[in-house]
Design a protein around this motif. Sequence first.
Motif, short mmCIF file in Angstrom:
data_model
loop_
_atom_site.label_atom_id
_atom_site.label_comp_id
_atom_site.label_asym_id
_atom_site.label_seq_id
_atom_site.Cartn_x
_atom_site.Cartn_y
_atom_site.Cartn_z
N ILE A 1 0.66 -1.29 -0.04
CA ILE A 1 -0.07 -0.18 -0.19
C ILE A 1 1.11 1.30 -0.04
O ILE A 1 1.79 1.33 0.93
N LYS A 2 0.67 2.01 -0.87
CA LYS A 2 1.33 3.47 -1.09
C LYS A 2 0.31 4.36 -0.35
O LYS A 2 -0.75 4.73 -0.80
N LYS A 3 0.85 4.78 0.93
CA LYS A 3 0.14 5.58 1.84
C LYS A 3 0.18 7.12 1.53
O LYS A 3 -0.61 7.97 1.89
N PHE A 4 1.01 7.60 0.44
CA PHE A 4 1.06 9.05 0.09
C PHE A 4 1.74 8.74 -1.48
O PHE A 4 2.57 8.23 -1.94
N THR B 1 2.74 6.41 14.23
CA THR B 1 2.84 6.25 12.72
C THR B 1 3.99 6.58 12.08
O THR B 1 4.67 5.99 11.29
N GLU C 1 5.98 3.58 10.45
CA GLU C 1 5.66 3.47 9.16
C GLU C 1 6.59 4.31 8.29
O GLU C 1 6.72 3.82 7.04
N TRP D 1 6.65 5.90 2.51
CA TRP D 1 5.77 5.77 3.08
C TRP D 1 4.60 4.73 2.11
O TRP D 1 3.60 4.77 1.88
N SER E 1 0.47 -4.56 3.93
CA SER E 1 -0.51 -5.15 4.74
C SER E 1 -0.97 -6.63 4.44
O SER E 1 -1.19 -6.90 3.27
N LYS F 1 -10.27 6.32 11.77
CA LYS F 1 -10.39 5.36 10.91
C LYS F 1 -10.88 4.07 11.95
O LYS F 1 -10.20 3.72 13.03
N ASP G 1 -10.25 0.57 8.85
CA ASP G 1 -9.08 0.14 9.28
C ASP G 1 -8.91 -1.59 9.13
O ASP G 1 -9.65 -2.09 9.75
#
Length: 509
Positions: free
Chosen positions: A143-146, A160, A164, A283, A287, A363, A367
């Motif tokens: 997962i690319k969170k940004f 976080t 992360e 980031w 998951s 979340k 989540d």
Amino acid sequence: MVEASSKKVFYFTSFILPCLLLYIIFFITPFFRGIGISMTNWDGLTPKTPIILNKKDFESKILFNEKINQKDRLFLQEIYKYDSADDSYKRLSVGGKTRRKLERIVGKTGYQPEKNKFVGLQNYKKIFTGKIDKDFYPHTNIIKKFTKTSSLPGFFPEKTYKKEIVKNASKRKIDISLIQGAYEYDSNKGRYVLKPEFDEFILFNELWDLMDLEAGVSEPAVDSFIRELKDVTLSFDETLRELVIERFIKINKISEESKNIVYKVSDEFVKICHVKENLADVWVVKSRNMGVVGFTIFFAIFSVIGINVLAFGLALALDSGIHAQKILRTVFFLPNVLSMIIVALIWSMLFVQLLPAVTDVEKWLSDPNKTPWLLVLVAVWQGCGYYMIVYLAGLQNISTDVIEAAKIDGATGWQRFRYITLPLMIPSLTISLFLTIANALKSFDLIYAMIGQTGYATGTVPFVMDIYFDAFSLKEAGMATAKAMVLFFAIVCITGVQLYVMKRKEIEA
């Protein structure tokens, strides 16, 4: 006294035979029909016999096929009528025996529509060999969170940031000095906050102020320039960036003083873009997604344990002679009276609106780490009241004489529970476990109402919901039916073993 055989026949004909016929009509027939569908690639809509087919294909593949005799050919010509307007044969509406006869005749020719072909065990092979959608089995998501096209987050919770970003950067040996320079730690709130000079909204306000400083600058002109500036700066093409700036200055006749502001904002935004690129590289998190199979097993195990343990505990409490037990029994049973959809909507509102406001945690249902447990919580809350009644009935059937005799013999409360209450409660445990296991493996409405199709992202799609999406969203009725057959046999095997073990315990007790 020997009962007359005529009475036996009468009882069989009056009571057993109707039930047997209904069982054959509503279970046996659909079951074998389902097995047949599971061996096709049917989309749920395409019939076995074509509704419309062009003249050439109809005559060569069906009407004049060598396997069709004259009688069948005449029958086909009664059902299919030639339409010269579009040079095709169109089928009349048929049903019942006529439809089955038509399917039999067309089947002899070997003709099969593209979306209703016999594929044998292909669907089952895909299921058991893993050659199926990745969301079906447990898997890992990257997962690319940004992304660098987004604005920098206004803050990071300390956990976080360290877990992360810092930890991930250390593993991947990426320098995060740019990110560290853009954020400062707020010890009062325990989070890392973006410095004002790295907030692009504050930065671009200086460009919007040009409308007050320069008469020729309009709102559309500033808006267009900001969008172009973002695009070219994120591409890190310095030449193109200079051209965009010069064109904006020239077209809008920017003064020397305002020109310095434009260049200053542009240079500051370059720094922000470097931080964005650095954060986008760092980031990225892994998951673990349980998939359909994993979540179904997870939900079944924990909801079955939770419902039965809580229901048994409530039954023991209500059987202890506490005050207002009738009122409490009604209160605990009430959630079971509510529709599962209503229950889902109530709890969704709590998780989406109330809890984020109270806990400052945004979340909940979105989540992946929380959602599975929240669904189990709601299922336990809604289901335990019913099984509490089952256990309470079992407890009240235990003779008080046996309990009193154990007390006289000096048995402690735990000994009475272990050696008397629990063995005598095995029949109640048997039926409760059977029902909760079967219902958990077939769960659909609660999770569908709370999660919907977004459950694939959080790994909270149960088996039945996956079958539903296959059949009605993806139009893969053949694959959906194959999955339904797999689930059916899984439930039969699991509950069969459970009943066998528990029945043996009943005999031993």
